[in-house]
Design a protein around this motif. Structure first.
Motif, PDB file in Angstrom:
ATOM      1  N   ASP A 199       0.804  -1.224   0.000  1.00 18.02           N
ATOM      2  CA  ASP A 199       0.000   0.000   0.000  1.00 18.02           C
ATOM      3  C   ASP A 199       0.837   1.273   0.000  1.00 18.02           C
ATOM      4  O   ASP A 199       0.340   2.357   0.310  1.00 18.02           O
ATOM      5  CB  ASP A 199      -0.945   0.012   1.197  1.00 18.02           C
ATOM      6  CG  ASP A 199      -0.207  -0.024   2.525  1.00 18.02           C
ATOM      7  OD1 ASP A 199       1.033  -0.065   2.511  1.00 18.02           O
ATOM      8  OD2 ASP A 199      -0.878  -0.006   3.578  1.00 18.02           O
ATOM      9  N   ASN A 200       2.112   1.166  -0.378  1.00 11.09           N
ATOM     10  CA  ASN A 200       2.969   2.345  -0.470  1.00 11.09           C
ATOM     11  C   ASN A 200       2.680   3.051  -1.793  1.00 11.09           C
ATOM     12  O   ASN A 200       3.291   2.773  -2.818  1.00 11.09           O
ATOM     13  CB  ASN A 200       4.445   1.935  -0.390  1.00 11.09           C
ATOM     14  CG  ASN A 200       5.369   3.138  -0.254  1.00 11.09           C
ATOM     15  OD1 ASN A 200       5.005   4.259  -0.622  1.00 11.09           O
ATOM     16  ND2 ASN A 200       6.561   2.918   0.272  1.00 11.09           N
ATOM     17  N   TYR A 201       1.722   3.989  -1.766  1.00 14.78           N
ATOM     18  CA  TYR A 201       1.271   4.636  -2.987  1.00 14.78           C
ATOM     19  C   TYR A 201       2.313   5.599  -3.560  1.00 14.78           C
ATOM     20  O   TYR A 201       2.258   5.954  -4.745  1.00 14.78           O
ATOM     21  CB  TYR A 201      -0.050   5.367  -2.748  1.00 14.78           C
ATOM     22  CG  TYR A 201       0.002   6.454  -1.707  1.00 14.78           C
ATOM     23  CD1 TYR A 201       0.319   7.764  -2.053  1.00 14.78           C
ATOM     24  CD2 TYR A 201      -0.275   6.176  -0.379  1.00 14.78           C
ATOM     25  CE1 TYR A 201       0.360   8.762  -1.104  1.00 14.78           C
ATOM     26  CE2 TYR A 201      -0.242   7.174   0.584  1.00 14.78           C
ATOM     27  CZ  TYR A 201       0.073   8.466   0.216  1.00 14.78           C
ATOM     28  OH  TYR A 201       0.117   9.466   1.161  1.00 14.78           O
ATOM     29  N   LYS A 237      -9.956  -0.640   1.959  1.00 17.31           N
ATOM     30  CA  LYS A 237      -8.872   0.166   2.523  1.00 17.31           C
ATOM     31  C   LYS A 237      -9.314   1.633   2.593  1.00 17.31           C
ATOM     32  O   LYS A 237      -8.740   2.513   1.946  1.00 17.31           O
ATOM     33  CB  LYS A 237      -7.611   0.045   1.651  1.00 17.31           C
ATOM     34  CG  LYS A 237      -7.153  -1.379   1.365  1.00 17.31           C
ATOM     35  CD  LYS A 237      -6.621  -2.064   2.610  1.00 17.31           C
ATOM     36  CE  LYS A 237      -6.149  -3.488   2.282  1.00 17.31           C
ATOM     37  NZ  LYS A 237      -5.613  -4.182   3.476  1.00 17.31           N
ATOM     38  N   PRO A 238     -10.343   1.933   3.384  1.00 19.46           N
ATOM     39  CA  PRO A 238     -10.911   3.285   3.393  1.00 19.46           C
ATOM     40  C   PRO A 238      -9.933   4.384   3.818  1.00 19.46           C
ATOM     41  O   PRO A 238      -9.984   5.499   3.295  1.00 19.46           O
ATOM     42  CB  PRO A 238     -12.085   3.169   4.372  1.00 19.46           C
ATOM     43  CG  PRO A 238     -11.779   1.960   5.214  1.00 19.46           C
ATOM     44  CD  PRO A 238     -11.033   1.029   4.309  1.00 19.46           C
ATOM     45  N   LYS A 239      -9.049   4.085   4.776  1.00 15.86           N
ATOM     46  CA  LYS A 239      -8.076   5.097   5.220  1.00 15.86           C
ATOM     47  C   LYS A 239      -7.105   5.440   4.099  1.00 15.86           C
ATOM     48  O   LYS A 239      -6.768   6.613   3.884  1.00 15.86           O
ATOM     49  CB  LYS A 239      -7.320   4.590   6.441  1.00 15.86           C
ATOM     50  CG  LYS A 239      -8.187   4.460   7.689  1.00 15.86           C
ATOM     51  CD  LYS A 239      -7.362   4.013   8.885  1.00 15.86           C
ATOM     52  CE  LYS A 239      -8.232   3.888  10.146  1.00 15.86           C
ATOM     53  NZ  LYS A 239      -7.439   3.433  11.311  1.00 15.86           N
ATOM     54  N   LEU A 240      -6.654   4.416   3.380  1.00 17.39           N
ATOM     55  CA  LEU A 240      -5.768   4.644   2.247  1.00 17.39           C
ATOM     56  C   LEU A 240      -6.488   5.417   1.145  1.00 17.39           C
ATOM     57  O   LEU A 240      -5.915   6.331   0.535  1.00 17.39           O
ATOM     58  CB  LEU A 240      -5.261   3.299   1.708  1.00 17.39           C
ATOM     59  CG  LEU A 240      -4.444   3.336   0.419  1.00 17.39           C
ATOM     60  CD1 LEU A 240      -3.153   4.133   0.625  1.00 17.39           C
ATOM     61  CD2 LEU A 240      -4.121   1.918  -0.056  1.00 17.39           C
ATOM     62  N   TYR A 241      -7.743   5.060   0.917  1.00 20.39           N
ATOM     63  CA  TYR A 241      -8.509   5.720  -0.148  1.00 20.39           C
ATOM     64  C   TYR A 241      -8.677   7.213   0.123  1.00 20.39           C
ATOM     65  O   TYR A 241      -8.609   8.030  -0.805  1.00 20.39           O
ATOM     66  CB  TYR A 241      -9.875   5.053  -0.290  1.00 20.39           C
ATOM     67  CG  TYR A 241     -10.718   5.653  -1.387  1.00 20.39           C
ATOM     68  CD1 TYR A 241     -10.415   5.429  -2.726  1.00 20.39           C
ATOM     69  CD2 TYR A 241     -11.808   6.473  -1.082  1.00 20.39           C
ATOM     70  CE1 TYR A 241     -11.175   5.996  -3.733  1.00 20.39           C
ATOM     71  CE2 TYR A 241     -12.581   7.037  -2.082  1.00 20.39           C
ATOM     72  CZ  TYR A 241     -12.261   6.794  -3.408  1.00 20.39           C
ATOM     73  OH  TYR A 241     -13.014   7.363  -4.405  1.00 20.39           O
TER      74      TYR A 241
END
Length: 393
Positions: free
Chosen positions: A284-286, A358-362
């Motif tokens: 998840d490292n965008y 992954k709502p926090k990431l979104y």
């Protein structure tokens, strides 16, 4: 006592009265197909922005749209005759969809009925004008009498020509196209979409996929030819039939179809009877690039090989399955690159996956999703299972 006698009389008058607004069926036009093309003045769209809201505007001078209404000949629908009447049509040049409907009413001696529309055809040229597309969708959404379960297709060329086409097996284009869509369970390169589904996809992020239809004038045939890729209400590109089949696998919505590999110069055909798809986020490292994994499991049976060859051996089946895995993975990777790198469109569902799981990431990346999606790494793994090899072998 008088009231007791009067009340029943009033109820009888109300319940046994005739239909005050009845319209005989032979005095109606049941629109079954609506085809929308660009009008001759579509190029003047930018000039409309200069018109002030308090200025007089003569809409008769601008024909932005060309709308064709197709309807069956009700006179042919009688006992002992075919259930579907031969198609008739009227083409209207109009400034807007509502203007087109008003002109249609003025040219018709019968009452119009829009509740039975089964097919909406949009020309590919029309989808080059996103503001006009938004106006058309808004009109249909606001019109309660229009059937929102109608199928939507994109026509290559003038959509008016498709309404005029006479199919071999059907009386009209609406019956022909809807019939093909209904057979989508055995054709993996057909992705039917109804207006309600299209509206939801477009309202979410302005992106969608719509099936294409093409007209081969040399053979006088109409056929489905992949899908149109829509981004921000505008046509970006197309996928052919083979690429559409791979896209259905990636979306996890494939219902049938077949794949082919060659062995010793002979084709081996694998008919798909079941499918599963799973998306997972590996990294998840965008900032460096999200890493997705797509697992696709297919099962089915062999439909064709070679008479003198035997595939009973377990090693032979494993080799054939491995060949199918490699071929299907390559097809899916090709489609992923096209949608991700060339058009930056996400028809597979990665955005929906991140938003849901992954709502926090979104929340961190939703405003820059296009850029994040373009940098993402996508790994595809395909596993095929040959459950049956035939009834006599």
């Amino acid at each position: 006592m008088k009231y007791k006698k009067i009340i029943p009389l009033i109820l009888i008058c109300c319940l046994l009265s005739g239909c005050w607004d009845k319209v005989e069926i032979d005095r109606r036009i049941f629109i079954s197909t609506m085809a929308v093309d660009v009008g001759r003045d579509i190029g003047k769209e930018d000039k409309f922005k200069d018109i002030k809201s308090n200025e007089i505007f003569n809409e008769k001078e601008f024909n932005k749209l060309s709308i064709t209404y197709g309807f069956p000949d009700i006179s042919e629908v009688e006992p002992g005759k075919t259930a579907t009447g031969k198609e008739k049509f009227i083409t209207i040049d109009a400034f807007s969809m509502e203007d087109g409907m008003a002109k249609m009413v003025s040219r018709s001696s019968r009452t119009l009925h829009l509740g039975h529309i089964k097919l909406l055809i949009l020309s590919d040229e029309l989808l080059r004008h996103p503001d006009t597309v938004k106006e058309i969708l808004d009109y249909i959404e606001r019109k309660p009498c229009i059937n929102r379960m109608m199928l939507v297709v994109v026509a290559k060329g003038r959509s008016e020509d498709y309404v005029k086409y006479q199919p071999v097996m059907e009386k009209n284009i609406e019956s022909y196209i809807t019939g093909i869509m209904e057979n989508s369970g055995i054709k993996s390169n057909v992705i039917p979409i109804k207006f309600n589904e299209l509206a939801i996809l477009l309202y979410q992020n302005g992106n969608a996929i719509i099936p294409n239809i093409s007209f081969d004038k040399a053979k006088n045939e109409i056929y489905l030819s992949g899908v149109a890729l829509i981004k921000n209400y505008e046509l970006q590109g197309n996928l052919d039939s083979e690429e559409t089949s791979a896209l259905e696998m990636l979306r996890g919505k494939i219902k049938g179809g077949k794949e082919v590999v060659f062995k010793d110069g002979h084709p081996i055909e694998f008919e798909i009877e079941g499918a599963e798809r799973k998306i997972s986020l590996v990294n998840d490292n965008y900032e460096k690039g999200l890493e997705f994994k797509v697992d696709i499991k297919l099962e089915g049976q062999l439909k064709q090989y070679y008479l003198e060859e035997d595939v009973f051996e377990e090693n032979d089946l494993k080799e054939i399955q491995s060949n199918f895995n490699d071929v299907i993975e390559k097809k899916c990777e090709k489609v992923t690159r096209i949608t991700q790198e060339k058009y930056s469109i996400d028809p597979i569902g990665f955005r929906e996956y991140v938003e849901k799981f992954k709502p926090k990431l979104y929340e961190k990346i939703k405003d820059d999703w296009d850029e994040v999606y373009e940098k993402a790494n996508i790994d595809i793994n395909v596993e095929t299972r040959i459950r049956r090899i035939g009834t006599t072998k």
